[in-house]
Design a protein around this motif. Structure first.
Motif, PDB file in Angstrom:
ATOM      1  N   THR A  46       0.865  -1.182   0.000  1.00  8.77           N
ATOM      2  CA  THR A  46       0.000   0.000   0.000  1.00  8.77           C
ATOM      3  C   THR A  46       0.901   1.232   0.000  1.00  8.77           C
ATOM      4  N   ARG A  76     -15.308 -17.645   1.967  1.00 12.97           N
ATOM      5  CA  ARG A  76     -13.877 -17.301   2.033  1.00 12.97           C
ATOM      6  C   ARG A  76     -13.118 -17.874   0.847  1.00 12.97           C
ATOM      7  N   GLN A 114     -17.750  -8.167   7.136  1.00 13.62           N
ATOM      8  CA  GLN A 114     -17.147  -6.845   7.359  1.00 13.62           C
ATOM      9  C   GLN A 114     -16.190  -6.549   6.198  1.00 13.62           C
ATOM     10  N   PRO A 115     -16.179  -5.291   5.711  1.00 14.16           N
ATOM     11  CA  PRO A 115     -15.339  -4.976   4.543  1.00 14.16           C
ATOM     12  C   PRO A 115     -13.872  -5.393   4.705  1.00 14.16           C
ATOM     13  N   GLU A 116     -13.312  -5.183   5.902  1.00 18.12           N
ATOM     14  CA  GLU A 116     -11.877  -5.517   6.036  1.00 18.12           C
ATOM     15  C   GLU A 116     -11.639  -7.019   5.936  1.00 18.12           C
ATOM     16  N   GLN A 117     -12.612  -7.822   6.392  1.00 16.40           N
ATOM     17  CA  GLN A 117     -12.487  -9.277   6.277  1.00 16.40           C
ATOM     18  C   GLN A 117     -12.624  -9.724   4.823  1.00 16.40           C
ATOM     19  N   ASN A 141     -12.017  -7.913   2.216  1.00 16.34           N
ATOM     20  CA  ASN A 141     -10.823  -7.460   1.494  1.00 16.34           C
ATOM     21  C   ASN A 141      -9.628  -8.360   1.756  1.00 16.34           C
ATOM     22  N   LYS A 142      -9.559  -8.904   2.973  1.00 20.10           N
ATOM     23  CA  LYS A 142      -8.455  -9.806   3.296  1.00 20.10           C
ATOM     24  C   LYS A 142      -8.454 -11.025   2.357  1.00 20.10           C
ATOM     25  N   HIS A 143      -9.639 -11.579   2.120  1.00 18.72           N
ATOM     26  CA  HIS A 143      -9.700 -12.783   1.291  1.00 18.72           C
ATOM     27  C   HIS A 143      -9.592 -12.452  -0.199  1.00 18.72           C
ATOM     28  N   THR A 179      -7.693 -10.085  -1.206  1.00 19.97           N
ATOM     29  CA  THR A 179      -6.263  -9.834  -1.327  1.00 19.97           C
ATOM     30  C   THR A 179      -5.480 -11.137  -1.462  1.00 19.97           C
ATOM     31  N   LEU A 227      -7.913  -4.403  -6.544  1.00 19.22           N
ATOM     32  CA  LEU A 227      -8.807  -4.962  -5.522  1.00 19.22           C
ATOM     33  C   LEU A 227     -10.253  -4.960  -6.018  1.00 19.22           C
ATOM     34  N   SER A 275     -14.448  -5.204  -5.846  1.00 21.03           N
ATOM     35  CA  SER A 275     -15.453  -4.675  -4.928  1.00 21.03           C
ATOM     36  C   SER A 275     -16.503  -5.747  -4.661  1.00 21.03           C
TER      37      SER A 275
END
Lengths: 235, 235
Positions: free
Chosen positions: A7, A90, A123-126, A128-130, A132, A143, A145
């Motif tokens: 990032t 996931r 949750q968005p951060e979760q 996004n983790k997968h 990623t 990334l 959406s």
């Protein structure tokens, strides 16, 4: 991890990047780099390139980064997925992210268990983790959406038709008469139901919105197996 | 479980089947059958049909079975797979069994971790368990065979050429020039390497045996994602 995803905040000074945490641990303990080794890197939603290891400790890696190549072309596919159970979700979003799908809609369906909508994975951060993990697997930086459409009817009635103006709508349905089309061209909106399939009312609504129902034959496949198979056929 | 897979030993008396253990538990607790309900059943390596629930306790289900339909056609594909780590192997053989692949060869490769060959998963009863999960998922009864070829060179040199006399050999290789062929006809022997791919020596040996190397593009996919995608393209 075939690409180290960076990032803007990772850049310390010019083209020097200093990593700690999970990424550093993977680079140090799994890839087992030495000073001077080069790694494939990418800046999120930006270019990819090479990072040369310039400093190394037990917990920190410093890379000298040169970004000079475009991320691979996205897949011309939007995936509309009836929310599966978290474990399957996931794996599915990581796999679909590795294929280059950039737009996901998770929708409700009669056969989706209500409790799935309360999963912390949404949750968005979760999410996004997968997503990623898929980018790091495939060597990509863009990334995707993910949108949550918790109400089936308004989404299908009010929004899907306009999405299909520039995209061919296909829904995988075990009881459809048509076989899956092959080697399609142009953009595809692929809808995949829950285990057990969409109910007839939902298939009717999707047909009204412009979706063609297609079958994959007599075998019943898991969602996570069916999607890559569908992508292979369609593309 | 979309089909209850039966063995000859399950038949008590004529067409009455009495189940206990895992299958009964799944039928009672997950499917939650009632007396009179019908289930899709199949006799291993034999016909499929219907079982009507005639008796039910907390631990036992009795079915009155009628077998009258053929299992779906097998996929005309033999899979040669560099032994993956056990977790991936479990998922991959269950998924490939659900697609209807009936012949597997697990081979060694330079990039296969030696410890994988000591996994208890490679015991025949363990392999059959995961193959059976694929049959129960897809509604099929024909149990695939899995062969272990722990030595790469003798298998490829002495056996693969003759297997390719009546089958087209394709090896998925990230650095190949050719794209994956689409909509092939006839029987295919598909070879898939370990994470990181076969090494050049192995690709050369496979080419000598008659394999065409094909690429899936710039994205690096996991084995378990790449195989369904390849099957979608090839078939």
């Amino acid at each position: 991890m075939n690409l180290v995803l960076l990032t803007e905040e990772d850049f310390q000074q010019g083209n020097l990047v200093s990593l700690t945490g999970e990424r550093a641990e993977h680079i140090i303990k799994t890839i087992r780099v030495k000073i001077g080794d080069s790694l494939t890197v990418g800046l999120i939603n930006n270019l990819m390139g090479i990072g040369i290891v310039t400093e190394l400790s037990n917990t920190t890696v410093t890379l000298c980064v040169e970004l000079n190549s475009q991320a691979p072309t996205p897949l011309p596919v939007r995936l509309i997925l009836a929310l599966p159970r978290p474990k399957v979700l996931r794996r599915t979003i990581a796999a679909c992210s590795s294929f280059g799908i950039k737009e996901f809609v998770l929708i409700n369906s009669y056969r989706v268990e209500k409790s799935y909508w309360n999963s912390p994975l949404l949750q968005p951060e979760q999410l996004n983790k997968h997503l990623t993990l898929g980018l790091e697997q495939a060597k990509d930086t863009i990334l995707p959406s993910i949108r949550l459409a918790k109400r089936f009817k308004p989404f299908v009635e009010d929004e899907l038709s306009s999405l299909l103006e520039s995209s061919k709508g296909i829904v995988a349905h075990p009881y459809a008469d048509d076989h899956c089309p092959k080697n399609t061209s142009g953009h595809i909106t692929l809808a995949v139901g829950p285990e057990g399939g969409f109910i007839p009312y939902e298939i009717d609504k999707l047909a009204e919105a412009g979706f063609q129902s297609i079958s994959l034959g007599p075998r019943i496949l898991k969602v996570e197996t069916a999607i890559p198979f569908l992508l292979g056929k369609l593309l």
